[in-house]
Scaffold this motif. Structure first.
Motif, PDB file in Angstrom:
ATOM      1  N   ALA A 102       2.060  14.703  11.177  1.00 37.07           N
ATOM      2  CA  ALA A 102       2.753  13.711  10.769  1.00 37.07           C
ATOM      3  C   ALA A 102       1.851  12.730  10.155  1.00 37.07           C
ATOM      4  O   ALA A 102       1.965  11.984   9.120  1.00 37.07           O
ATOM      5  CB  ALA A 102       3.373  12.868  11.871  1.00 37.07           C
ATOM      6  N   LEU A 127       7.576  12.933  11.303  1.00 31.96           N
ATOM      7  CA  LEU A 127       7.919  14.442  11.290  1.00 31.96           C
ATOM      8  C   LEU A 127       9.542  14.870  10.811  1.00 31.96           C
ATOM      9  O   LEU A 127      10.434  13.987  11.475  1.00 31.96           O
ATOM     10  CB  LEU A 127       8.012  14.768  12.828  1.00 31.96           C
ATOM     11  CG  LEU A 127       7.302  16.248  13.263  1.00 31.96           C
ATOM     12  CD1 LEU A 127       5.957  16.545  12.640  1.00 31.96           C
ATOM     13  CD2 LEU A 127       7.147  16.232  14.658  1.00 31.96           C
ATOM     14  N   THR A 148       7.753  19.394   7.229  1.00 30.12           N
ATOM     15  CA  THR A 148       7.036  18.105   7.033  1.00 30.12           C
ATOM     16  C   THR A 148       5.739  18.514   5.948  1.00 30.12           C
ATOM     17  O   THR A 148       5.427  17.466   5.202  1.00 30.12           O
ATOM     18  CB  THR A 148       6.458  17.669   8.373  1.00 30.12           C
ATOM     19  OG1 THR A 148       7.321  17.738   9.224  1.00 30.12           O
ATOM     20  CG2 THR A 148       5.736  16.193   8.418  1.00 30.12           C
TER      21      THR A 148
END
Lengths: 458, 322
Positions: A236, A243, A299
């Motif tokens: 992240a 995320l 992500t």
């Protein structure tokens, strides 16, 4: 304040990792050079390698360092519920006792203490047991501390960053697993010293193995839960976004935490029917693992991924923990699994999961948050180089063990049988590359410089 | 794809396949390996592609999840796990129960030796088996946990104290194979290895007849002592003079005893033969007529051997021979 205790813990866990690594190096040299070191000494080294790495390094390493540094940051609170000093004292005294037991009369039971052999071994098991009980109590205290800290903070379960979620879940495993583990160890040393208690006698193998793995599976193999927490937050952070589908990852970790208490039987030979039940249960882990990897890939797919040392270690985690997780497909198959049990294949598996998973995630987290935590900056190019060496060394070191296992080489032999010399030689070479990578990493952290003047840069 | 994976080189990951069970297990391993490699390349490949490809790109905003993609991803994982779990399930079920009429060999593991006992009572320290017939191993340990590992047969069975652990196989290759323990059992664990030697059925029968002939290379008295152990005589008869269910063999030959009926008998060759074959006809006073007759179990030559052994430990031996 919190950082202080965290760095004390980091120093001690790193020292234990070094000790365990040196034992592995000595074993490799002893095994390579024939009969110069006696079997007895090598068996003791193997036992202490397992005990030190599992109980003094792998279980505490993530919670103690990342818990005390990152948990207050992520929950936006001033300090932890408790300062963690009693836990650290227990952990250091316990570790010391384990080392003292090696000096008194080294234990050679193997790190899983399987009876009846562990009952007739002549080593200083009592001293080691006291040490391990203290260490286990320190896990329980750390777990308690984190649970209370999270409950006191205002942040809700699904609003916490992944590392905090994983540390919170892992705290329950440390609390419950730690308490059960200390009872198992006390009963074991009673059986060893006085021949009393449920583990005494020749026929206690199955009971002891079930109790031992019931406590140790959540603690050790599911130390991958906080590892997943670190990698999730690092991904992240690297992509500079939240995320994708964070809630599903949170649920997945919770599901894995529950499953951890139902999967102890995969390590034990207890007949075909129970083997089938536990193997079938292993199928359940497919869903959480798929959800977690999906979230990571999604992500990564959606944004700029910054290229820094932590990126290398994240890839290293995906590669080596991925091999570890995929290797469980073979051991979870009932016919292949029974052939491979207690061969070098399982040695490779535990190293891919524990070094490739836990250690790599620690390194990814350290590289990613080092500046945040210490205000110092590491050399980026050296970090990338060491990450590359680490990944290559790790695989050259442990992949040959997979083939040794499928060829039918059992664990814990100190003489290399004919036909395995090349594989063993390659594995030793990988061990050297891996050690070199680790040395460079440590050097990079130790010599990291203050960034007060230059400010943040990439 | 198959050529790329170089099946020949992967088959070198394994020891020889000396049974059909080994063959099926290797097939399953290869299948799971290909599925695992596919999953690995997919996950790690995608990750590396994005890490490298997205360098310097602007982030796409939005939190939406592609439900279809995620559903397929999870389904794929479930299928992968189920495939790995169920591969060679028939092979696994096959190993759980030996076929009726399998040739039975008893295995005793102890720190740090193997002992194999064949149906006739012959004992060896290497395992000899005939190919093309099912062999069942009934395994016990005398001390700690051991595990019987024969890589060529893909057999690896733990032996737990207090239990009889069973496994079976049907070898189909004539050779000498590695057999060892795969469970750590203390100092000399690494030396706990021996060999499994496979023979054609005819050669195996010849071998067992030759090796199983306990008279070869032994004196009659030595054979007698082996028979004493093998037939469990020790349960009731000592040879140190102590009294068990039956009389001790020490100083028995040539000695004179009273029977229950008050008749004096001298223990000679004829009396021993009668006492073994029809033991409850004339019982020495002080003992009960409870012995199992050994008629049809011991032949004349074996009884002769036992008699010689009794003679060798009796100070009255010459009186019986008169």
């Amino acid at each position: 304040m919190n950082n202080n205790i965290a760095f004390k813990y980091l120093g001690l866990t790193a020292a234990m990792f070094l000790l365990g690594g040196l034992l592995a190096a000595f074993m490799k040299m002893g095994a390579g050079s024939g009969d110069s070191t006696s079997h007895a000494v090598l068996n003791q080294m193997l036992t202490y390698h397992g005990v030190v790495m599992s109980f003094l390094f792998l279980i505490p390493v993530i919670p103690t360092f990342f818990g005390f540094t990152m948990l207050p940051k992520q929950l936006k609170i001033e300090k932890m519920c408790c300062n963690g000093k009693p836990g650290f004292t227990l952990y250091s005294v316990g570790s010391l006792l384990v080392i003292v037991s090696a000096m008194k009369f080294a234990v050679s039971t193997g790190w899983t203490f399987t009876p009846p052999y562990s009952l007739i071994d002549g080593g200083a098991l009592a001293t080691m047991s006291v040490g391990l009980v203290l260490v286990a109590l320190s896990w329980a205290m750390t777990g308690m501390n984190f649970i209370k800290t999270v409950h006191k903070s205002e942040v809700g379960f699904f609003d916490m960053p992944m590392l905090s979620v994983s540390l919170y879940l892992n705290s329950y495993l440390m609390l419950i697993g730690g308490l059960i583990f200390s009872v198992v160890i006390v009963l074991l040393s009673l059986a060893n010293a006085f021949g009393i208690g449920p583990f005494a006698g020749q026929f206690s193998t199955t009971l002891m193995q079930n109790s031992f793995w019931f406590a140790v599976t959540p603690l050790l193999f599911f130390a991958l839960i906080p590892a997943v927490g670190i990698i999730s937050d690092v991904i992240a952070g690297l992509t500079n976004r939240t995320l994708v589908s964070k809630k599903s990852v949170t649920w997945s970790l919770a599901a894995l935490a529950v499953l951890s208490f139902a999967s102890w039987g995969t390590h034990i030979d207890q007949g075909k029917t129970l083997g089938f039940v536990f193997s079938a249960m292993g199928l359940l882990t497919a869903v959480p693992i798929a959800l977690i990897t999906y979230s990571w890939i999604a992500t990564l797919s959606r944004g700029e991924v910054s290229c820094q040392p932590a990126t290398r270690f994240t890839v290293a985690f995906l590669v080596s923990c991925g091999i570890g997780i995929l290797s469980t497909l073979f051991t979870n198959n009932m016919s292949i699994g029974s052939y491979l049990s207690s061969t070098m294949f399982t040695t490779a598996q535990i190293h891919y999961l524990m070094v490739g998973g836990v250690v790599t995630s620690v390194l990814a987290g350290l590289h990613f948050w080092w500046t945040d935590i210490t205000g110092k900056e590491i050399r980026v190019s050296l970090g990338k180089l060491s990450g590359f060496l680490y990944l290559v060394g790790l695989n050259i070191s442990f992949f040959p063990q997979i083939i040794m296992g499928t060829k039918g080489l059992p664990q814990g032999l100190h003489t290399i049988p004919v036909g395995f010399e090349t594989l063993n030689w390659v594995s030793s070479l990988g061990f050297i590359v891996l050690s070199l990578g680790l040395l460079l990493i440590v050097y990079n952290f130790i010599t990291s410089t203050d960034t007060m003047s230059s400010g943040h840069s990439d | 794809m198959l050529n790329f994976l170089a099946l020949e080189s992967i088959s070198s990951w394994f020891p020889p396949e000396a049974s059909y069970q080994a063959f099926w297990m290797d097939k399953a391993f290869l299948g799971i390996l290909m599925a695992a490699v596919f999953a690995f390349v997919l996950v790690v490949g995608l990750a590396i592609t994005f890490v490298i490809g997205n360098r310097g790109k602007v982030a796409i905003e939005g939190q939406g999840v592609n439900q279809l993609a995620r559903g397929l991803w999870v389904l794929g994982a479930i299928l992968l796990y189920y495939f790995a779990f169920s591969s060679n399930f028939c092979g696994f079920m096959d190993t759980t129960q030996a076929p009726y009429g399998a040739y039975e060999i008893d295995v005793t593991a102890s720190q740090w030796d193997w002992e194999f006992t064949y149906p006739g009572g012959h004992v060896t320290d290497t395992l000899h088996v005939a190919i093309d017939r099912p062999i069942r191993l009934n395994m016990q340990t005398e001390d700690v946990v051991h595990s019987l590992l024969i890589p060529a047969l893909r057999v690896n069975q733990a032996i737990i104290p207090g239990k009889i652990s069973r496994t079976w196989f049907q070898a189909d290759m004539i050779d000498t194979f590695m057999l060892r323990s795969s469970k750590y059992s203390g100092e000399k664990y690494a030396d706990m290895h021996t060999a499994m030697i496979t023979h054609s059925p005819a050669v195996f029968t010849e071998w067992l007849e030759a090796a199983g002939d306990i008279f070869a290379g032994r004196t009659l008295s030595e054979v007698g002592e082996i028979l004493y152990t093998r037939h469990g005589c020790a349960a009731c008869h000592s040879f140190d003079g102590s009294k068990r269910v039956g009389p001790s063999f020490l100083d028995m030959y040539g000695n004179t005893f009273d029977t229950k009926e008050g008749v004096a008998v001298t223990v000679d060759d004829a009396y021993i033969k009668e006492s073994i074959l029809k033991p409850n006809v004339s019982v020495i006073d002080g003992f009960d007529p409870v012995m199992t007759p050994y008629e049809g179990i011991l032949d004349d030559r074996e009884i002769e051997a036992l008699t010689e052994w009794f003679k060798s430990m009796s100070s009255f031996a010459d009186q019986g021979e008169k």
